[in-house]
Design a protein around this motif. Sequence first.
Motif, PDB file in Angstrom:
ATOM      1  N   LYS A   6      62.060  80.584  28.576  1.00 47.66           N
ATOM      2  CA  LYS A   6      62.797  79.310  28.672  1.00 47.66           C
ATOM      3  C   LYS A   6      64.308  79.515  28.662  1.00 47.66           C
ATOM      4  O   LYS A   6      65.039  78.814  29.333  1.00 47.66           O
ATOM      5  CB  LYS A   6      62.416  78.380  27.512  1.00 47.66           C
ATOM      6  CG  LYS A   6      60.952  78.024  27.470  1.00 47.66           C
ATOM      7  CD  LYS A   6      60.628  76.924  28.447  1.00 47.66           C
ATOM      8  CE  LYS A   6      59.178  76.510  28.272  1.00 47.66           C
ATOM      9  NZ  LYS A   6      58.750  75.564  29.306  1.00 47.66           N
ATOM     10  N   PHE A   7      64.769  80.480  27.870  1.00 43.40           N
ATOM     11  CA  PHE A   7      66.212  80.711  27.826  1.00 43.40           C
ATOM     12  C   PHE A   7      66.733  81.134  29.193  1.00 43.40           C
ATOM     13  O   PHE A   7      67.781  80.680  29.643  1.00 43.40           O
ATOM     14  CB  PHE A   7      66.575  81.772  26.776  1.00 43.40           C
ATOM     15  CG  PHE A   7      66.803  81.190  25.410  1.00 43.40           C
ATOM     16  CD1 PHE A   7      68.012  80.596  25.076  1.00 43.40           C
ATOM     17  CD2 PHE A   7      65.795  81.219  24.455  1.00 43.40           C
ATOM     18  CE1 PHE A   7      68.230  80.043  23.825  1.00 43.40           C
ATOM     19  CE2 PHE A   7      65.990  80.671  23.193  1.00 43.40           C
ATOM     20  CZ  PHE A   7      67.212  80.083  22.879  1.00 43.40           C
ATOM     21  N   GLU A   8      65.966  82.012  29.852  1.00 43.51           N
ATOM     22  CA  GLU A   8      66.379  82.444  31.190  1.00 43.51           C
ATOM     23  C   GLU A   8      66.308  81.291  32.178  1.00 43.51           C
ATOM     24  O   GLU A   8      67.187  81.138  33.024  1.00 43.51           O
ATOM     25  CB  GLU A   8      65.451  83.561  31.663  1.00 43.51           C
ATOM     26  CG  GLU A   8      66.085  84.925  31.671  1.00 43.51           C
ATOM     27  CD  GLU A   8      65.115  85.942  32.226  1.00 43.51           C
ATOM     28  OE1 GLU A   8      65.193  86.239  33.424  1.00 43.51           O
ATOM     29  OE2 GLU A   8      64.246  86.411  31.445  1.00 43.51           O
TER      30      GLU A   8
ATOM     31  N   LYS B  82      71.868  88.743  30.320  1.00 45.20           N
ATOM     32  CA  LYS B  82      72.886  87.780  29.864  1.00 45.20           C
ATOM     33  C   LYS B  82      72.440  86.372  30.227  1.00 45.20           C
ATOM     34  O   LYS B  82      72.012  86.130  31.348  1.00 45.20           O
ATOM     35  CB  LYS B  82      74.221  88.068  30.569  1.00 45.20           C
ATOM     36  CG  LYS B  82      74.988  89.203  29.945  1.00 45.20           C
ATOM     37  CD  LYS B  82      75.941  88.669  28.874  1.00 45.20           C
ATOM     38  CE  LYS B  82      76.484  89.817  28.018  1.00 45.20           C
ATOM     39  NZ  LYS B  82      76.593  89.485  26.598  1.00 45.20           N
ATOM     40  N   VAL B  83      72.542  85.465  29.288  1.00 47.47           N
ATOM     41  CA  VAL B  83      72.271  84.069  29.631  1.00 47.47           C
ATOM     42  C   VAL B  83      73.406  83.191  29.121  1.00 47.47           C
ATOM     43  O   VAL B  83      73.998  83.458  28.080  1.00 47.47           O
ATOM     44  CB  VAL B  83      70.932  83.544  29.042  1.00 47.47           C
ATOM     45  CG1 VAL B  83      69.745  84.125  29.770  1.00 47.47           C
ATOM     46  CG2 VAL B  83      70.845  83.775  27.551  1.00 47.47           C
ATOM     47  N   ASP B  84      73.687  82.157  29.923  1.00 48.87           N
ATOM     48  CA  ASP B  84      74.729  81.201  29.560  1.00 48.87           C
ATOM     49  C   ASP B  84      74.012  79.872  29.341  1.00 48.87           C
ATOM     50  O   ASP B  84      73.670  79.176  30.292  1.00 48.87           O
ATOM     51  CB  ASP B  84      75.737  81.121  30.710  1.00 48.87           C
ATOM     52  CG  ASP B  84      76.622  79.891  30.609  1.00 48.87           C
ATOM     53  OD1 ASP B  84      76.767  79.346  29.494  1.00 48.87           O
ATOM     54  OD2 ASP B  84      77.142  79.462  31.664  1.00 48.87           O
TER      55      ASP B  84
ATOM     56  N   PHE C  12      61.468  83.905  25.455  1.00 46.34           N
ATOM     57  CA  PHE C  12      62.205  85.043  26.005  1.00 46.34           C
ATOM     58  C   PHE C  12      61.528  85.685  27.216  1.00 46.34           C
ATOM     59  O   PHE C  12      62.125  86.514  27.885  1.00 46.34           O
ATOM     60  CB  PHE C  12      62.433  86.088  24.911  1.00 46.34           C
ATOM     61  CG  PHE C  12      62.982  85.476  23.647  1.00 46.34           C
ATOM     62  CD1 PHE C  12      64.270  84.960  23.639  1.00 46.34           C
ATOM     63  CD2 PHE C  12      62.211  85.365  22.504  1.00 46.34           C
ATOM     64  CE1 PHE C  12      64.775  84.354  22.495  1.00 46.34           C
ATOM     65  CE2 PHE C  12      62.709  84.769  21.359  1.00 46.34           C
ATOM     66  CZ  PHE C  12      63.993  84.262  21.352  1.00 46.34           C
ATOM     67  N   GLY C  13      60.271  85.311  27.481  1.00 48.79           N
ATOM     68  CA  GLY C  13      59.560  85.886  28.611  1.00 48.79           C
ATOM     69  C   GLY C  13      58.932  87.226  28.301  1.00 48.79           C
ATOM     70  O   GLY C  13      59.159  87.783  27.222  1.00 48.79           O
TER      71      GLY C  13
ATOM     72  N   VAL D 270      69.145  87.848  26.184  1.00 50.65           N
ATOM     73  CA  VAL D 270      67.727  87.908  25.807  1.00 50.65           C
ATOM     74  C   VAL D 270      67.101  89.179  26.343  1.00 50.65           C
ATOM     75  O   VAL D 270      67.634  89.825  27.245  1.00 50.65           O
ATOM     76  CB  VAL D 270      66.927  86.702  26.380  1.00 50.65           C
ATOM     77  CG1 VAL D 270      67.349  85.413  25.738  1.00 50.65           C
ATOM     78  CG2 VAL D 270      67.041  86.622  27.892  1.00 50.65           C
ATOM     79  N   GLU D 271      65.967  89.492  25.760  1.00 49.45           N
ATOM     80  CA  GLU D 271      65.199  90.640  26.214  1.00 49.45           C
ATOM     81  C   GLU D 271      63.769  90.159  26.394  1.00 49.45           C
ATOM     82  O   GLU D 271      63.198  89.573  25.480  1.00 49.45           O
ATOM     83  CB  GLU D 271      65.208  91.700  25.103  1.00 49.45           C
ATOM     84  CG  GLU D 271      65.672  93.042  25.542  1.00 49.45           C
ATOM     85  CD  GLU D 271      65.977  93.910  24.319  1.00 49.45           C
ATOM     86  OE1 GLU D 271      65.034  94.168  23.546  1.00 49.45           O
ATOM     87  OE2 GLU D 271      67.149  94.285  24.133  1.00 49.45           O
TER      88      GLU D 271
END
Length: 462
Positions: free
Chosen positions: A227-229, A271-273, A210-211, A261-262
Amino acid sequence: MKARILVIDDEAEIRRSVRMILEYEGYDVQEASSGPEGLALIEREPPDLVFMDIRMPGLDGLEALQKIRQINEALPVVIISGHGTVATAVEATKLGAFDFIEKPLASERVLVTIRNALDSTRLQDENRTLKRAVEARYQMVGESPGLRQIWDSIKRAAPTNATVLLLGESGVGKELVARSIYRNSLRSRERFVQVNCAAIPEELIESELFGHEKGSFTGATEKQVGKFEQADHGTIFLDEVGDMSAKTQAKVLRVLQEGEVERIGSARTIKVDVRVIAATNKDLEAEIEKGNFREDLYFRLSVIPIKVPPLRERREDIPALVRHFADLFGRDNNRRPQRFTAAALEFMQKARWKGNVRELRNTVERLLIMTPGDVIDVDDLRDVVRADSRPAAAPEGATAAPNHLSPNTLREFKESAERKFLVEKLRENAWNISKTAEVIGTPRSNLYKKLEQYAITQESDG
Ligand SMILES: Nc1ncnc2c1ncn2[C@@H]1O[C@H](COP(=O)(O)OP(=O)(O)OP(=O)(O)O)[C@@H](O)[C@H]1O
Ligand SMILES: [Mg+2]
């Protein structure tokens, strides 16, 4: 190497002047005085580039160009256009000519255009080779019903955005399946971000995924994008998803539910897609029973579950896999290809392969290293195919001695090679210990010690 250039023009004078320009620059020049003559030459011996007049009696340049395209799609063609044929020349570039040059031909312009055309094809060639190498690496080999079923699932799942859960023993090819789904998806031009959840220490995994903001915890000296971002608009591959802690599971569940994610240390939601593909070799339902895995997360992940069968349930694939790995290995190491005999393939087909395709791959590589000749036969397999992986009824008395285990470390490799060497030398010397010791230049006592260490006996040799 000299590049070969074919000049097609009905005017001998033009051919002659082009030949002079090009030969002076060190190119190899061929001439043809008509379209059909040029096409015949291209079919017989393809040049690196074609330099062609647009207006010729009989077959004109445009038609000839289309025919060339049919013979060889990649061959660069530069068009010579005369006064009043510029529009046609432009047309030719739309049909795939690299460029055109107007008469009268200026030698500088001719040379620059040819150099560009040759460079561009060289680049294309390199790209193609590179792409082919990547494709070979992630290619899924096999025609068994089990694997064909996997292909069907991949084709059905890939174009959707649905979350896929890949299940199956270690080494069956889950990562390859994940990559195939990605490559066949609408997101194939976006990123494929892989996270091995088991390899990242517990205290770091959240910040990996999530960073975090700079200074959000001790040691967070720089901001990190998770990684999600990174995978936004693309695909994230959560490998070994069964190994996530309860806390991480809760957070991942939230991303799947809310699509946001936060970063650690930030109150802002992003927001992530992201398309999620997850994999595990654990039995998640059993893990749920034991309270180690969240059931709600399991349901979220397994929208499309795909179970990859173990190798022992699709032994038909083994010969093709062996050849595939031998090819890959030969290419990577610039070695002559080595061939497996039918008997060797049969032996391998019967083995157990507890470590599935990964074990098969490692074994093939080891065999290629350890076998000096061009041909790999059953004899070469005995010392290399893992004892616990051998066929239950091993052919020709290949007994499992405790030290035949497949090497994973350098030491095991050395020992395995040493054992093979000793057995060979003993055979050559009819199992005469003193003679063998003398031939290989070691004291007899040492040879005895080795025989004991490796459990080598004449009987164990069959
Ligand atoms: N059908 C196949 N064709 C070619 N190579 C394959 C095939 N299946 C697996 N492999 C190769 O076998 C090795 C193991 O595959 P992979 O890493 O995908 O397994 P995995 O299921 O992810 O294992 P683990 O659970 O241990 O991570 C890789 O080198 C992979 O390229
Ligand atoms: Mg894997």
